[in-house]
Design a protein around this motif. Structure first.
Motif, PDB file in Angstrom:
ATOM      1  N   GLU A 186     -35.965  12.291  39.458  1.00 48.38           N
ATOM      2  CA  GLU A 186     -37.231  11.555  39.315  1.00 48.38           C
ATOM      3  C   GLU A 186     -37.993  11.508  40.622  1.00 48.38           C
ATOM      4  O   GLU A 186     -37.403  11.454  41.701  1.00 48.38           O
ATOM      5  CB  GLU A 186     -36.954  10.115  38.856  1.00 48.38           C
ATOM      6  CG  GLU A 186     -38.244   9.325  38.650  1.00 48.38           C
ATOM      7  CD  GLU A 186     -38.008   7.864  38.307  1.00 48.38           C
ATOM      8  OE1 GLU A 186     -37.405   7.600  37.250  1.00 48.38           O
ATOM      9  OE2 GLU A 186     -38.434   7.005  39.098  1.00 48.38           O
ATOM     10  N   HIS A 190     -34.912  10.407  43.315  1.00 44.88           N
ATOM     11  CA  HIS A 190     -33.487  10.151  43.083  1.00 44.88           C
ATOM     12  C   HIS A 190     -32.955  10.962  41.902  1.00 44.88           C
ATOM     13  O   HIS A 190     -33.730  11.497  41.108  1.00 44.88           O
ATOM     14  CB  HIS A 190     -33.216   8.657  42.863  1.00 44.88           C
ATOM     15  CG  HIS A 190     -33.940   8.056  41.688  1.00 44.88           C
ATOM     16  ND1 HIS A 190     -33.479   8.149  40.403  1.00 44.88           N
ATOM     17  CD2 HIS A 190     -35.091   7.347  41.625  1.00 44.88           C
ATOM     18  CE1 HIS A 190     -34.308   7.517  39.588  1.00 44.88           C
ATOM     19  NE2 HIS A 190     -35.297   7.032  40.298  1.00 44.88           N
ATOM     20  N   GLU A 233     -44.047   7.296  37.268  1.00 47.87           N
ATOM     21  CA  GLU A 233     -42.729   7.835  37.624  1.00 47.87           C
ATOM     22  C   GLU A 233     -42.482   9.075  36.781  1.00 47.87           C
ATOM     23  O   GLU A 233     -42.566   9.028  35.568  1.00 47.87           O
ATOM     24  CB  GLU A 233     -41.636   6.801  37.326  1.00 47.87           C
ATOM     25  CG  GLU A 233     -41.819   5.476  38.044  1.00 47.87           C
ATOM     26  CD  GLU A 233     -40.916   4.398  37.448  1.00 47.87           C
ATOM     27  OE1 GLU A 233     -39.735   4.683  37.188  1.00 47.87           O
ATOM     28  OE2 GLU A 233     -41.408   3.292  37.208  1.00 47.87           O
TER      29      GLU A 233
END
Ligand code: ADP
Ligand code: MG
Length: 702
Positions: free
Chosen positions: A279, A270, A201
């Motif tokens: 992210e 988001h 991520e």
């Protein structure tokens, strides 16, 4: 709507020389042989390489490519590329387009300017790149330039690793070897290989380019070195998961399309916690390809931002007072036949494997906590680890209640109770069945079990995922090796396994912590437990050469002692260089932008006082303001002089002893002093005069 979807499926992997393309373009026997070479991890012979290279070239040329390049990841943590065109002039003055097997599998770039940590002297500057066929070849379009990219490892004449990829590939081999030993003893006769998986991520900031261009600090260091706090930051929690702003959503759309073309499976997007923070997470893949893909993600985020008049900041802490950016590394192990070894599962057999794997990870993390900490050492992470939004510098493992309970039961010799869902017969003890979502989301843990994988959250947003991942692979390989050694010796595998699990649960449960990692109590508790808390990058790097680390890496042939030493030196030097650049940038801005404005403001005040007084009023208040301004000007100027002196002492000398420590203790402190006064000045100076975009502008103007 449906055409949009169709176009995405057609688009995905369009620029990748993937399995489908290979099957289409390679002669059947070549395709089969090549696949076999890959699955067996063998060396590619030249005849085969020539055919594959030729097919690649034809495919690339059809897509408009004129060049190829060996794409590698030197120790800068960035990627490197040197393009060669396919042209091969003929004696008749024309040209043909050529690409040989040799050009595909090996390159010899002049590598003298890449950091080598002393592994390579400049007179033997040649480095070698070697094709890593486990990561697919792809086409990258940069402006008008279209080039065939060949993912490569990069090493010296003596085959010493000069890059991020080589140790990662070696660690995958080590993990595969040890995990397969354990699986075999535990009765798995179907799986042939084990791969580590990674889903990274990626957090990042976006600022408007018009602000960026006015901030020397952002341009040269990637972070703001000055900036008074904004009256409003993230405290309303209104940005996190908030509705996407149109400009940002369009940006994300373009990023996704660009990544999909490259076969990068961009999946979630988001708003993050801080204003202007976002992210992106892809679907996970094998750790090697996922690491390459994360490099493409970082590059693409930056490239596309410019098209939208934005700049993407990957630095770990671009703004003081709001959240920094990390890169959560979701990691697991999967067999070639699709078994996730960290999936708790429903059957006893799976659970036995799961427990062994779980305990192997726990043991590895506890034993090599300092090494994991060092793997996330980055200058930007020094501002982040331990600050209030990021995991602390203390490594601990979050398991959640269910698994913690199981580990406690194991420590007590074997689980006695089981939850309502029935008993799981491991043949060693009965264990409560694990519901699918057995782990709560503890966001404060640096290393959290999240359902069927671990999430390593300390990694910095700008870092290559390779370092943290090859460390994790290797420490788990070490635990598994010890477990396999024991099990292979015993004639009662189940009893032996139980003994091992109990021992690990007893000896390593100190690393398990399910509470709030951000609290002061935890810092004290961790100290009591004897867990290391290494706050700075420099101190952390100093632990790299400890005997047990050298032994670990040499045992598994991930890094030789010389390679580890070189890495340590490269990282220490990178730290010093980064801090010195920050120091010089702060000096430049303080001296040439902030101080002059403060003086100008003081002189405006001075003139006003005269005029007010001439007009018959008492300029007492104005005098107070002027006094304050003059005091700050003196403070700032003293700070500037001190910084200048320190930079000359520490940075302008080539190699002072303990340069990195001096950078941390003197340069960083001195930058902070200058910043303190500069930020105070920002708070009193007429806004119209202020030469720098403010925090509020950069964080809030969309
Ligand atoms: P969250 O933010 O809730 O942690 P995300 O969906 O943003 O979750 O990211 C989770 C990441 O973990 C994704 O990249 C996902 O593909 C990855 N992941 C899921 N399963 C595995 C696995 N077995 N191994 C590695 N990564 C995984
Ligand atoms: Mg996420």
């Amino acid at each position: 709507m449906s055409t949009e979807c169709e176009s995405v499926t057609a688009l995905f992997g369009k620029n990748v020389f993937n399995d489908v393309v290979m099957r289409e373009r390679l002669p059947k026997n070549v395709y089969r042989e090549f696949k076999k070479v890959i699955s067996e991890g063998r060396f590619l012979d030249m005849t085969l390489a020539n055919v594959v290279a030729n097919a690649m070239k034809d495919w690339a040329i059809e897509k408009g490519a004129t060049h190829f390049c060996h794409w590698f990841q030197p120790m800068t943590g960035l990627t490197a590329e040197k393009h060669d065109s396919f042209i091969s002039p003929t004696p008749e003055g024309t040209t043909i387009m050529e690409f040989s097997g040799k050009e595909l599998i090996q390159g010899e770039p002049d590598a003298s300017s890449f950091p080598s940590g002393g592994l390579r002297a400049t007179f033997e500057a040649r480095g070698y790149t070697a094709w890593d066929y486990t990561s697919p070849v792809f086409i990258k379009e940069t402006g008008k330039n279209i080039t065939l990219f060949i993912p490569c490892a990069f090493c010296s004449y003596n085959a010493e690793a000069l890059d991020k990829k080589t140790p990662l590939l070696r660690s995958m081999d080590a993990l595969n070897k040890q995990a397969m030993r354990v699986l075999k003893i535990l009765g798995n006769n179907t799986s042939k290989t084990v791969d580590a998986t990674l889903g990274a991520e990626q957090e990042y900031f976006l600022v408007d380019k018009k602000w960026y261009d006015k901030r020397l600090d952002l341009m040269l260091t990637g972070r703001t070195l000055f900036g008074a706090p904004t009256p409003r930051g993230q405290e309303l929690s209104d940005h996190y998961f908030g509705a996407l702003h149109e400009r940002i959503a369009s940006y994300m759309h373009d990023v996704n399309f660009e990544l999909w073309k490259l076969g990068v499976s961009a999946k979630t997007q988001h708003n993050e916690v801080s204003p202007a923070q976002y992210e992106l997470a892809p679907v996970f893949g094998t750790v090697n390809v996922a690491t390459d893909h994360n490099q493409l993600v970082m590059e693409t985020l930056q490239k596309i931002a410019l098209r939208h008049g934005l700049v993407c900041l990957l630095y770990e802490k671009p703004f003081r007072g709001v959240n920094g950016s990390g890169k959560h590394n979701n990691w697991s192990m999967v067999t070639d036949d699709g078994i996730n070894l960290l999936e708790p599962g429903n059957t006893p057999h799976d659970n036995m494997v799961f427990l062994v794997m779980l305990c192997a990870v726990i043991k590895g993390v506890d034993r090599y906590a300092k090494l994991l900490r060092a793997s996330v050492a980055a200058p930007g992470n020094d501002h982040r680890l331990g600050a209030h939004e990021a995991p602390p510098a203390i490594v601990s493992v979050f398991l959640g209640d269910q698994l913690t309970d199981i580990v406690e039961q194991l420590a007590a010799g074997g689980a006695k109770n089981s939850k309502a869902n029935g008993q799981l017969k491991l043949g060693v003890s009965s264990l409560p069945q694990l519901p699918k979502d057995s782990t709560d989301r503890n966001r404060t843990s640096p290393f959290a079990f999240t359902g069927n994988k671990f999430e390593f959250r300390m990694v910095g947003s700008s870092q290559s995922t390779s370092g943290p991942m090859f460390v994790l692979n290797t420490i788990v390989a070490q635990s598994l090796m010890e477990i396999a050694d024991e099990l292979e010796k015993s004639d009662n595998v189940k009893a032996a396994a139980q003994k091992i699990l109990t021992k690990i649960a007893k000896e390593h449960s100190r690393i398990i912590f399910n509470g709030d990692n951000y609290t002061e109590q935890w810092v004290k508790e961790a100290e009591k437990r004897g867990l290391p808390n290494i706050k700075s990058m420099v101190d952390s790097l100093k632990t790299l050469m400890e005997d047990e680390n050298v032994k670990l890496f040499t045992t598994h042939k991930v890094l030789s002692k010389a390679e580890l030493k070189a890495r340590t030196e490269i990282l220490l030097e990178a730290y010093s260089t980064t801090i010195c650049i920050e120091g010089k940038t702060a000096l430049n801005m303080a001296q040439r932008q902030i101080l002059p404005v403060a003086i100008e403001y003081a002189s405006v005040l001075g003139k006003s006082i005269e005029r007010i007084s001439d007009a018959g009023c008492n300029p007492e208040t104005e005098k107070k303001i002027l006094n304050k301004a003059c005091g700050l000007i003196t403070d700032l100027n003293n700070g500037i002089e001190e910084l200048k002196k320190i930079l000359a002492e520490v940075c302008d000398v080539d190699n002072t002893a303990n340069k990195a420590e001096k950078c941390r203790d003197k340069v960083v402190t001195s930058i902070n002093t200058v910043r303190k006064f500069a930020d105070e000045i920002e708070m009193i100076v007429d806004a119209k005069m202020w030469p720098l975009p403010t925090y509020a502008e950069m964080l809030f103007v969309k």
